[in-house]
Design an enzyme around this catalytic site. Structure first.
Site, mmCIF file in Angstrom:
data_model
loop_
_atom_site.group_PDB
_atom_site.id
_atom_site.type_symbol
_atom_site.label_atom_id
_atom_site.label_comp_id
_atom_site.label_asym_id
_atom_site.label_seq_id
_atom_site.Cartn_x
_atom_site.Cartn_y
_atom_site.Cartn_z
ATOM 1 N N PHE C 119 -3.552 -7.818 -1.677
ATOM 2 C CA PHE C 119 -2.271 -7.261 -1.271
ATOM 3 C C PHE C 119 -1.179 -8.146 -1.852
ATOM 4 O O PHE C 119 -1.448 -9.263 -2.283
ATOM 5 C CB PHE C 119 -2.178 -7.274 0.267
ATOM 6 C CG PHE C 119 -2.188 -5.911 0.886
ATOM 7 C CD1 PHE C 119 -3.180 -5.004 0.579
ATOM 8 C CD2 PHE C 119 -1.208 -5.537 1.807
ATOM 9 C CE1 PHE C 119 -3.198 -3.756 1.173
ATOM 10 C CE2 PHE C 119 -1.225 -4.283 2.397
ATOM 11 C CZ PHE C 119 -2.217 -3.397 2.084
ATOM 12 N N GLN C 240 12.807 -4.245 6.397
ATOM 13 C CA GLN C 240 12.031 -4.098 5.163
ATOM 14 C C GLN C 240 11.995 -2.648 4.682
ATOM 15 O O GLN C 240 11.668 -1.746 5.447
ATOM 16 C CB GLN C 240 10.601 -4.572 5.393
ATOM 17 C CG GLN C 240 9.739 -4.473 4.142
ATOM 18 C CD GLN C 240 8.386 -5.141 4.348
ATOM 19 O OE1 GLN C 240 7.493 -4.564 4.950
ATOM 20 N NE2 GLN C 240 8.257 -6.358 3.887
ATOM 21 N N HIS C 242 9.965 -0.421 2.307
ATOM 22 C CA HIS C 242 8.691 -0.437 1.587
ATOM 23 C C HIS C 242 8.923 0.161 0.212
ATOM 24 O O HIS C 242 9.537 1.211 0.088
ATOM 25 C CB HIS C 242 7.636 0.362 2.352
ATOM 26 C CG HIS C 242 6.243 0.148 1.850
ATOM 27 N ND1 HIS C 242 5.819 0.653 0.649
ATOM 28 C CD2 HIS C 242 5.188 -0.525 2.366
ATOM 29 C CE1 HIS C 242 4.554 0.303 0.457
ATOM 30 N NE2 HIS C 242 4.143 -0.406 1.487
ATOM 31 N N LEU C 252 4.525 6.989 3.441
ATOM 32 C CA LEU C 252 4.153 5.756 2.771
ATOM 33 C C LEU C 252 2.952 5.906 1.850
ATOM 34 O O LEU C 252 1.998 6.620 2.145
ATOM 35 C CB LEU C 252 3.789 4.747 3.851
ATOM 36 C CG LEU C 252 4.068 3.338 3.434
ATOM 37 C CD1 LEU C 252 5.564 3.152 3.305
ATOM 38 C CD2 LEU C 252 3.501 2.403 4.460
ATOM 39 N N GLU C 255 0.509 -0.358 -0.105
ATOM 40 C CA GLU C 255 0.467 -1.413 -1.097
ATOM 41 C C GLU C 255 -0.958 -1.593 -1.623
ATOM 42 O O GLU C 255 -1.168 -2.072 -2.737
ATOM 43 C CB GLU C 255 0.912 -2.695 -0.389
ATOM 44 C CG GLU C 255 1.200 -3.839 -1.265
ATOM 45 C CD GLU C 255 1.955 -4.902 -0.452
ATOM 46 O OE1 GLU C 255 2.852 -4.521 0.328
ATOM 47 O OE2 GLU C 255 1.643 -6.072 -0.608
ATOM 48 N N ARG C 286 7.297 -7.462 -1.023
ATOM 49 C CA ARG C 286 7.863 -6.117 -0.905
ATOM 50 C C ARG C 286 9.356 -6.044 -1.210
ATOM 51 O O ARG C 286 9.819 -5.090 -1.835
ATOM 52 C CB ARG C 286 7.610 -5.579 0.500
ATOM 53 C CG ARG C 286 6.177 -5.193 0.681
ATOM 54 C CD ARG C 286 5.917 -4.634 2.047
ATOM 55 N NE ARG C 286 4.527 -4.193 2.116
ATOM 56 C CZ ARG C 286 3.932 -3.769 3.212
ATOM 57 N NH1 ARG C 286 4.601 -3.729 4.355
ATOM 58 N NH2 ARG C 286 2.686 -3.369 3.194
ATOM 59 N N HIS C 353 11.032 0.888 6.468
ATOM 60 C CA HIS C 353 9.642 0.747 6.870
ATOM 61 C C HIS C 353 9.417 -0.129 8.091
ATOM 62 O O HIS C 353 8.671 0.227 8.996
ATOM 63 C CB HIS C 353 8.862 0.181 5.679
ATOM 64 C CG HIS C 353 7.402 0.042 5.910
ATOM 65 N ND1 HIS C 353 6.635 1.082 6.384
ATOM 66 C CD2 HIS C 353 6.554 -0.993 5.742
ATOM 67 C CE1 HIS C 353 5.379 0.675 6.495
ATOM 68 N NE2 HIS C 353 5.304 -0.577 6.124
ATOM 69 N N ARG C 397 8.336 -9.460 5.591
ATOM 70 C CA ARG C 397 6.945 -9.432 6.046
ATOM 71 C C ARG C 397 6.014 -9.124 4.885
ATOM 72 O O ARG C 397 6.316 -8.270 4.057
ATOM 73 C CB ARG C 397 6.753 -8.359 7.123
ATOM 74 C CG ARG C 397 5.320 -8.183 7.545
ATOM 75 C CD ARG C 397 5.196 -7.190 8.667
ATOM 76 N NE ARG C 397 5.461 -5.818 8.262
ATOM 77 C CZ ARG C 397 4.597 -5.069 7.593
ATOM 78 N NH1 ARG C 397 3.438 -5.547 7.204
ATOM 79 N NH2 ARG C 397 4.911 -3.804 7.298
ATOM 80 N N SER C 402 1.393 -7.062 9.520
ATOM 81 C CA SER C 402 1.944 -6.441 10.732
ATOM 82 C C SER C 402 0.837 -6.027 11.676
ATOM 83 O O SER C 402 0.940 -6.236 12.890
ATOM 84 C CB SER C 402 2.842 -5.260 10.394
ATOM 85 O OG SER C 402 2.090 -4.164 9.979
#
Lengths: 230, 113, 586
Positions: C119, C240, C242, C252, C255, C286, C353, C397, C402
């Site tokens: 990630f 944030q 995304h 979404l 990622e 991000r 996001h 983040r 999360s």
């Protein structure tokens, strides 16, 4: 586009009726977007919805006679006028909102959790990719209720027949190589009602918005039962 | 039939009897098409023969069991008041038994004759 | 009419990952726990998390929690509290094993261990080669986790109040929280729940923006309840966006797609992330990727007839990888963009996001507020998950952190509530004044007559938030935004409901949510206006650099008088050395 929507407010109506709404269709519009537009026209209109992308399972409704998840149903695929009704066979609370208590009770009744008798290892319980693959097509269920509320056997015996959703979940745990309660689970499913009300009508397979196959899962349970009995 | 058995056992019996009824029907059709006995005496002799009479008896029993489970399923689905369902089940059971006895009687008479 | 009351030891508001993991800890004890959720628990938005949960299991590549901690501190742009981050990264490992033991159907490696994918923002050896730290159940990890946690609570017979809406917290004169007033949506009847401990786990607030990956239910209810109870919101300017939402719709695309080898291209077919992040490329943090996409589009290199998005290429991975590892996004792409990801690239654009900020807590989930020169705990109140700010995400983040946050701190809150219950055997006396105040929030919507509709004000509010508190933020844009938002807030008392019915009145719920959106959104816009630097997700062209000398501090926004306060970042970890601020390059 013309929509006929089932309306019912228990405080003022004695029975449900259909109300017509005109919705301007935009590119890529989903049924949920259309229902939101209806709600803009009339804020007293009630339906459940949340994620808008087909994973939370809130907005199952009956569209032109077929149960669907509104947020992943393009309106372009629907025949006009679009008739939207609540799930069949469930008590109506208001408009498209139905009481799903019995559906959830049946889910809880199959003990939908992993049972492990052995002491837990310090790290993960190992599972081969092949064994893990057996859970594909089972764990993805979003509990929307499209299947069970389209199942005639569930309509007739919702308090005793588990219904396709709960039986899919039952098989999800029976098929899990980590689960160690196979005998107990199978014993629990015995009797004429819980499992054996399924007459392979296959409405559940037709309507599942996630493309899952509860009928096949039920078949697997019966075969496993038979195998363990002989 | 115990409560515990009435799920899996009924389901298995229904499938097994279906297979037997299906196979025996095929056999019957084949016999009728290709070597049907001619005349009453030939019929009696054919049916009176031990293999055929046992198979036929089994066929009758299978049909009745299959019917019983099928009808019972329909009643469980649709007829919920327990008194009405019990009465209907009783009447159907009686008539199925009667049919079975009648068929058995016919077979015995054929054997004795 | 007498108000119905129920008494529990603990009250958990919200049944997503944080709420349910807190409940799991309590349900296995003698404690009487109520979980209140405005939707059936498996409808909570945790269900939509796709990619996975980070834990340094080292199943695929070498890893340890200390590297995870470094990445998280760096990802936070040095605004995260390092003690909390160390706690989370250490706890990650047993937390994931516990989930697996509870039944989560993680994808597997050939040796039977949990599958882990790469990630963004993950490295080995403190900024070295790419790590693979994100434990995944295909691309449905949140769904798998939420359902498993719900199942564990069914097993433990947790007491659920499904489809009850929390109106407000009840507090006494000493500031202790005594429970909450809730409303049964099906009947419209209020119900007072008294509890020795109340856990806020209400999730995010993405609905403050017009285009968002968040669900309809993510309206910042817990944040707004806390604000109204006088509790400040911490670091709310850090929202944030995304990088890869489906263009024009907001759903979404995880990622994990880029972790599996997908990459972004502009209209010239250029793999533009190579320019913005030469090393990490498409797996940069991000905020970096989101700004790069917005810059590409602003500078005329966007794709499509309107040049308003970029493309995410996955098709080169081949049918098998796409259908095996990314079945969910393939499905979403087909439904919402009309594109089969295995054949064609997906149109994407950043989407609102996740909020890094929230209700300030310590690593045990206890809510803390400034007192004199220090801080003190709010008796009886906990918060966990997206609505809380521990702070482990700081200014930005990392993907996969999360789910980890909600699980680790949901669990920690549950365990601390248990300790708390041992010391507090009795309920505190009820405070009728506070109950009346909460009731008036409900009865206010009984007013009839002409007025503005909820829909009208909500649309205007969400548009203003998007235009004035979005990805790029200048003084001028934001100052104008705050004024507009305040003007809109002044109209709130004029909003009227035409539908006054009781039974399942979703219009009433949306009206209550509108108030929550206002309280939460203004906290975001105001905190953003006041922070005069660029850090993480908070990007200001007029203050393009991070300013550690003046701004390495947490913001605190108070609803009363729209007041700001600040507190220092906790840079001292629990056992290891501090990671000092460095320039953040990927």
């Amino acid at each position: 586009m013309k929509f006929l929507i089932s309306r019912f407010n228990p405080e003022t109506d004695s029975k449900p009726y259909m109300q017509a709404f005109e919705v301007e269709v935009t590119r890529g519009m989903m049924l949920r977007d259309a229902l939101l537009d209806v709600k803009r026209q009339d804020e007293s209109f009630a339906f459940r919805h949340s994620c808008g992308e087909g994973v939370c399972g809130s907005d199952g409704v009956n569209v032109n006679g077929v149960n669907k998840l509104a947020c992943v149903t393009p309106v372009s695929e629907l025949k006009e006028p679009v008739e939207v009704r609540p799930f069949p066979g469930r008590p109506i609370i208001r408009d498209l909102v139905v009481d799903m208590t019995q559906f959830y009770q049946q889910y809880k009744a199959v003990k939908p959790w992993l049972v492990r008798e052995d002491p837990m290892p310090e790290q993960e319980i190992l599972q081969s990719p092949e064994d893990r693959d057996k859970l594909d097509g089972l764990y993805e269920c979003i509990l929307c209720g499209c299947c069970s509320t389209s199942c005639p056997s569930f309509w007739w015996n919702p308090e005793k027949f588990h219904g396709p959703q709960a039986l899919l979940t039952a098989w999800r745990f029976l098929a899990d190589s980590r689960d160690q309660a196979t005998d107990e689970r199978l014993d629990e499913l015995e009797g004429p009602y819980k499992l054996f009300r399924c007459h392979t009508i296959m409405n559940c397979v037709e309507v599942c918005p996630k493309g899952l196959n509860p009928t096949q899962a039920i078949g697997h349970i019966k075969n496993l039962m038979l195998k363990n009995a002989v | 039939m115990s409560r515990k058995a009435s799920g899996l056992k009924a389901w298995a019996i229904q499938r097994l009897t279906a297979i037997y009824v299906g196979l025996f029907t095929l056999y019957l059709v084949a016999v009728l098409l290709f070597s049907a006995p001619e005349g009453y005496e030939a019929w009696k002799a054919w049916i009176g023969g031990p293999p055929v009479s046992v198979a036929l008896l089994l066929f009758v029993v299978s049909v009745l069991m299959h019917a019983w489970i099928g009808v019972r399923d329909v009643l469980i689905d649709y007829v919920h008041p327990i008194a009405i369902r019990a009465t209907l089940l009783g009447l159907i059971a009686l008539s199925l038994i009667a049919m079975g006895l009648w068929a058995a009687q016919a077979l015995i008479l054929v054997r004795l004759a | 009419m007498a108000l119905n009351k129920r008494r529990f030891d603990a009250l958990i508001i919200g049944a997503g990952g944080a709420g349910l993991n807190a409940a799991t800890q309590l349900a296995n004890t003698d404690a009487r726990v109520a979980v209140v959720s405005k939707v059936f628990p498996t409808r909570s938005h945790t269900v939509a998390a796709q990619g996975g949960v980070n834990a340094a299991l080292a199943n695929v590549l070498p890893d340890n929690w200390h590297w995870h901690m470094f990445d998280t501190v760096k990802g936070s742009d040095y605004l995260g509290d390092q003690d909390a981050i160390e706690f989370m990264c250490r706890e990650a490992i047993p937390t994931v094993y516990e989930l697996e033991h509870n039944g989560v159907p993680f994808s597997r490696l050939d040796n039977g261990k949990i599958y882990q994918r790469a990630f963004g923002g993950q490295s080995q050896d403190f900024g070295g080669a790419q790590a693979a730290r994100t434990c995944a159940a295909a691309d449905r990890t949140g769904h798998a986790i939420l359902h498993t946690l719900y199942q564990q609570n069914v097993r433990a017979r947790t007491h659920f109040f499904d489809e009850y809406f929390a109106i407000d917290l009840i507090k006494d004169d000493e500031g202790a929280i005594l429970g909450a007033l809730i409303m049964e949506i099906e009947t419209g009847e209020p119900l007072l729940i008294e509890a020795k401990a109340t856990v806020l786990a209400t999730g995010g607030c993405g609905q403050v923006y017009r285009t968002t990956s968040n669900a309809h239910i993510n309206t910042g209810d817990g944040n707004a309840m806390a604000l109204r109870a006088g509790i400040p919101m911490m670091d709310m300017e850090f929202y944030q966006f995304h990088p890869t939402g489906i263009a024009g719709r907001g759903m979404l695309i995880t990622e994990g797609v880029r972790g599996e080898g997908g990459y972004l291209v502009n209209k010239d077919g250029e793999r533009f992330m190579e320019r913005y992040a030469p090393n990490a490329k498409d797996l940069a943090s991000r905020d970096v990727v989101s700004r790069a996409i917005v810059t590409e589009v602003k500078e005329g290199r966007g794709c499509g007839p309107d040049g308003d998005h970029v493309l995410l290429k996955v098709d080169h991975l081949g049918e098998e990888i796409v259908s095996k590892r990314l079945p969910g996004i393939r499905e979403s792409g087909k439904i919402f963009a009309g594109v089969d990801a295995a054949q064609e690239p997906l149109p994407v654009f950043p989407t609102a996001h996740y909020i890094m900020g929230g209700i300030p807590t310590d690593p045990y989930g206890r809510v803390i507020v400034p007192e004199g020169t220090g801080e003190e705990i709010v008796p009886g109140l906990y918060a966990a998950g997206e609505c809380a700010c521990v702070s482990v995400h700081g200014a930005n983040r990392l993907g996969g952190n999360s789910l980890l946050d909600i699980l680790v701190f949901g669990r920690a809150a549950g365990l601390d509530v248990l300790e708390n219950l041992k010391e507090n055997k009795n309920h505190r006396p009820m405070n009728e004044t506070s109950v009346e105040a909460a009731m008036s929030r409900l009865t206010r919507w009984d007013q009839t007559g002409d007025g503005i509709s909820v829909r009208e004000l909500r649309d205007e509010f969400r548009k203003t938030m998007e235009d004035h508190a979005g990805v790029f933020r200048t003084e001028e844009i934001m100052a104008e935004g705050v004024e507009k938002l305040k003007a809109l807030r002044d109209k709130l008392p004029d909003v009227r409901l035409s539908d006054q019915s009781k039974v399942f009145n979703t219009a009433r719920v949306e009206a209550l949510e509108l108030e929550n959106l206002f309280d939460t959104g203004i906290a975001i816009a105001y905190s953003a206006l006041m922070r005069k630097e660029s850090r993480g997700a908070h990007s200001r062209p007029d203050y393009p650099d991070r300013n550690d000398a003046e701004w390495m501090k947490h913001s605190l926004y108070f609803r009363e008088g729209d007041r700001m306060d600040y507190k220092p970042v906790r840079t001292k970890p629990l056992t290891v050395e501090t990671f000092p601020p460095k320039e953040r390059v990927y």
